[in-house]
Design a protein around this motif. Structure first.
Motif, PDB file in Angstrom:
ATOM      1  N   GLU A   1      -2.344 -17.299  -2.120  1.00 34.25           N
ATOM      2  CA  GLU A   1      -1.957 -17.105  -3.510  1.00 34.25           C
ATOM      3  C   GLU A   1      -1.802 -15.607  -3.771  1.00 34.25           C
ATOM      4  O   GLU A   1      -2.459 -14.779  -3.157  1.00 34.25           O
ATOM      5  CB  GLU A   1      -3.002 -17.707  -4.448  1.00 34.25           C
ATOM      6  CG  GLU A   1      -3.128 -19.221  -4.344  1.00 34.25           C
ATOM      7  CD  GLU A   1      -1.844 -19.958  -4.711  1.00 34.25           C
ATOM      8  OE1 GLU A   1      -1.102 -19.448  -5.592  1.00 34.25           O
ATOM      9  OE2 GLU A   1      -1.586 -21.033  -4.144  1.00 34.25           O
ATOM     10  N   GLU A   2      -0.944 -15.281  -4.723  1.00 33.88           N
ATOM     11  CA  GLU A   2      -0.654 -13.875  -5.001  1.00 33.88           C
ATOM     12  C   GLU A   2      -1.913 -13.093  -5.387  1.00 33.88           C
ATOM     13  O   GLU A   2      -2.067 -11.924  -5.017  1.00 33.88           O
ATOM     14  CB  GLU A   2       0.388 -13.761  -6.111  1.00 33.88           C
ATOM     15  CG  GLU A   2       1.783 -14.220  -5.711  1.00 33.88           C
ATOM     16  CD  GLU A   2       2.546 -13.195  -4.877  1.00 33.88           C
ATOM     17  OE1 GLU A   2       1.945 -12.198  -4.449  1.00 33.88           O
ATOM     18  OE2 GLU A   2       3.755 -13.400  -4.667  1.00 33.88           O
ATOM     19  N   VAL A   3      -2.825 -13.718  -6.096  1.00 31.20           N
ATOM     20  CA  VAL A   3      -4.031 -13.011  -6.519  1.00 31.20           C
ATOM     21  C   VAL A   3      -4.878 -12.597  -5.325  1.00 31.20           C
ATOM     22  O   VAL A   3      -5.480 -11.515  -5.313  1.00 31.20           O
ATOM     23  CB  VAL A   3      -4.855 -13.861  -7.520  1.00 31.20           C
ATOM     24  CG1 VAL A   3      -5.376 -15.141  -6.872  1.00 31.20           C
ATOM     25  CG2 VAL A   3      -5.991 -13.046  -8.118  1.00 31.20           C
ATOM     26  N   GLN A   4      -4.914 -13.439  -4.282  1.00 28.01           N
ATOM     27  CA  GLN A   4      -5.667 -13.086  -3.079  1.00 28.01           C
ATOM     28  C   GLN A   4      -4.972 -11.976  -2.302  1.00 28.01           C
ATOM     29  O   GLN A   4      -5.615 -11.054  -1.796  1.00 28.01           O
ATOM     30  CB  GLN A   4      -5.862 -14.313  -2.185  1.00 28.01           C
ATOM     31  CG  GLN A   4      -6.725 -14.025  -0.963  1.00 28.01           C
ATOM     32  CD  GLN A   4      -6.990 -15.252  -0.111  1.00 28.01           C
ATOM     33  OE1 GLN A   4      -6.519 -16.357  -0.428  1.00 28.01           O
ATOM     34  NE2 GLN A   4      -7.723 -15.088   0.964  1.00 28.01           N
ATOM     35  N   ILE A   5      -3.649 -12.052  -2.217  1.00 25.96           N
ATOM     36  CA  ILE A   5      -2.898 -10.989  -1.545  1.00 25.96           C
ATOM     37  C   ILE A   5      -3.167  -9.657  -2.227  1.00 25.96           C
ATOM     38  O   ILE A   5      -3.473  -8.655  -1.570  1.00 25.96           O
ATOM     39  CB  ILE A   5      -1.380 -11.299  -1.560  1.00 25.96           C
ATOM     40  CG1 ILE A   5      -1.078 -12.559  -0.751  1.00 25.96           C
ATOM     41  CG2 ILE A   5      -0.593 -10.108  -0.997  1.00 25.96           C
ATOM     42  CD1 ILE A   5       0.373 -13.016  -0.851  1.00 25.96           C
ATOM     43  N   TYR A   6      -3.096  -9.663  -3.546  1.00 22.56           N
ATOM     44  CA  TYR A   6      -3.278  -8.406  -4.276  1.00 22.56           C
ATOM     45  C   TYR A   6      -4.673  -7.825  -4.039  1.00 22.56           C
ATOM     46  O   TYR A   6      -4.819  -6.634  -3.740  1.00 22.56           O
ATOM     47  CB  TYR A   6      -3.056  -8.624  -5.772  1.00 22.56           C
ATOM     48  CG  TYR A   6      -3.186  -7.344  -6.577  1.00 22.56           C
ATOM     49  CD1 TYR A   6      -2.149  -6.412  -6.594  1.00 22.56           C
ATOM     50  CD2 TYR A   6      -4.339  -7.060  -7.296  1.00 22.56           C
ATOM     51  CE1 TYR A   6      -2.256  -5.232  -7.317  1.00 22.56           C
ATOM     52  CE2 TYR A   6      -4.450  -5.889  -8.021  1.00 22.56           C
ATOM     53  CZ  TYR A   6      -3.411  -4.980  -8.025  1.00 22.56           C
ATOM     54  OH  TYR A   6      -3.541  -3.811  -8.730  1.00 22.56           O
ATOM     55  N   GLY A   7      -5.682  -8.657  -4.131  1.00 21.29           N
ATOM     56  CA  GLY A   7      -7.049  -8.172  -3.987  1.00 21.29           C
ATOM     57  C   GLY A   7      -7.346  -7.647  -2.594  1.00 21.29           C
ATOM     58  O   GLY A   7      -7.881  -6.533  -2.432  1.00 21.29           O
ATOM     59  N   GLU A   8      -7.011  -8.408  -1.567  1.00 21.58           N
ATOM     60  CA  GLU A   8      -7.387  -8.043  -0.203  1.00 21.58           C
ATOM     61  C   GLU A   8      -6.468  -6.976   0.385  1.00 21.58           C
ATOM     62  O   GLU A   8      -6.932  -6.058   1.070  1.00 21.58           O
ATOM     63  CB  GLU A   8      -7.415  -9.293   0.678  1.00 21.58           C
ATOM     64  CG  GLU A   8      -8.486 -10.290   0.261  1.00 21.58           C
ATOM     65  CD  GLU A   8      -8.613 -11.443   1.235  1.00 21.58           C
ATOM     66  OE1 GLU A   8      -8.164 -11.316   2.392  1.00 21.58           O
ATOM     67  OE2 GLU A   8      -9.154 -12.488   0.823  1.00 21.58           O
ATOM     68  N   ALA A   9      -5.167  -7.095   0.145  1.00 26.06           N
ATOM     69  CA  ALA A   9      -4.239  -6.121   0.710  1.00 26.06           C
ATOM     70  C   ALA A   9      -4.401  -4.760   0.024  1.00 26.06           C
ATOM     71  O   ALA A   9      -4.346  -3.716   0.683  1.00 26.06           O
ATOM     72  CB  ALA A   9      -2.801  -6.617   0.582  1.00 26.06           C
ATOM     73  N   LYS A  10      -4.602  -4.771  -1.278  1.00 31.17           N
ATOM     74  CA  LYS A  10      -4.781  -3.505  -1.979  1.00 31.17           C
ATOM     75  C   LYS A  10      -6.055  -2.806  -1.517  1.00 31.17           C
ATOM     76  O   LYS A  10      -6.087  -1.584  -1.345  1.00 31.17           O
ATOM     77  CB  LYS A  10      -4.815  -3.718  -3.489  1.00 31.17           C
ATOM     78  CG  LYS A  10      -4.905  -2.393  -4.246  1.00 31.17           C
ATOM     79  CD  LYS A  10      -4.913  -2.566  -5.750  1.00 31.17           C
ATOM     80  CE  LYS A  10      -4.983  -1.207  -6.435  1.00 31.17           C
ATOM     81  NZ  LYS A  10      -5.041  -1.332  -7.909  1.00 31.17           N
ATOM     82  N   LYS A  11      -7.116  -3.563  -1.293  1.00 32.11           N
ATOM     83  CA  LYS A  11      -8.376  -2.981  -0.824  1.00 32.11           C
ATOM     84  C   LYS A  11      -8.181  -2.287   0.519  1.00 32.11           C
ATOM     85  O   LYS A  11      -8.690  -1.180   0.751  1.00 32.11           O
ATOM     86  CB  LYS A  11      -9.439  -4.065  -0.714  1.00 32.11           C
ATOM     87  CG  LYS A  11     -10.800  -3.552  -0.262  1.00 32.11           C
ATOM     88  CD  LYS A  11     -11.811  -4.680  -0.188  1.00 32.11           C
ATOM     89  CE  LYS A  11     -13.170  -4.178   0.293  1.00 32.11           C
ATOM     90  NZ  LYS A  11     -14.150  -5.294   0.379  1.00 32.11           N
TER      91      LYS A  11
END
Length: 222
Positions: A111-121
């Motif tokens: 899901e996009e929310v998981q991509i944003y959280g983990e990839a941004k970190k």
């Protein structure tokens, strides 16, 4: 540093191995779809075969790789950089594999929310480096690198948002075979090298970080 960047092997290594027999590079980056829906053990074998040229290999899985491939990647001679980061010669490199949801329910989607959280970190931890490489399987949304022949953009909105916010030097992606090419988001160069199983790849030449020379990129046929 001379980098061979590829994506979308789908189980086929012949183009990579032929190229490496005849050409020297310092680093190999694989932006996902190592296998074509598995098996996970094949992914390990492929990464070990590419690593046998004694060149460092960094890889992320793609949406067509089985979820369990992470274990095999970690057991291989290559380095799995999914949701991880590292420094090589003062160049910050991080990755995020799989893809945003597709209509095809492929094995490794987020899901996009998981991509944003983990990839941004992962990218945030190296953002202070002068040169940063952001390796994703999914291309950023609404670019030349996520465009289907129908005209529809199918990339990740989260990947795009991260790039807009953190501005890595280069985003190497894949996933959309038909969208081989380059684009820019702000100061970030986006590169979809195309399908390596069809012989498409990208060469990236990065000068010493203290140099005033420009980074060179070229999409090639091998």
């Amino acid at each position: 540093m001379k980098i061979l960047a590829v994506s979308d092997l789908h189980g086929d290594v012949k183009h990579i191995t032929t190229y490496l027999q005849e050409n020297k590079v310092d680093l190999i980056i694989i932006a996902g779809d190592i296998t074509h829906f598995g098996p996970a053990e094949l992914g390990e074998d492929i990464l070990n075969e590419i690593s046998s040229f004694n060149i460092p290999v960094l890889a992320i899985p793609g949406n067509c790789d089985p979820e369990s491939i992470h274990i095999n990647m970690d057991n291989s001679q290559a380095k799995n950089i999914h949701a991880r980061n590292l420094l090589i010669r003062d160049i910050g490199i991080c990755g995020f594999g799989g893809s945003n949801p597709t209509p095809f329910n492929t094995p490794l989607e987020f899901e996009e929310v998981q991509i944003y959280g983990e990839a941004k970190k992962a990218l945030d931890a190296i953002k202070e480096q002068k040169i940063t490489l952001f390796i994703t399987h999914a291309p950023p949304y609404n670019t030349k690198t996520d465009l289907l022949p129908s005209g529809e953009h199918v990339g990740s909105k989260s990947i795009r948002k991260i790039i807009e916010e953190l501005q890595p030097t280069i985003n190497i992606c894949g996933h959309i075979h038909e969208a081989r090419g380059t684009d820019k988001i702000g100061n970030t160069q986006i590169i979809n090298p195309g399908q390596i199983s069809e012989g498409h790849a990208c060469l990236i030449k990065i000068p010493d970080v203290t140099s005033q020379e420009e980074i060179e990129t070229e999409i090639i046929k091998i």
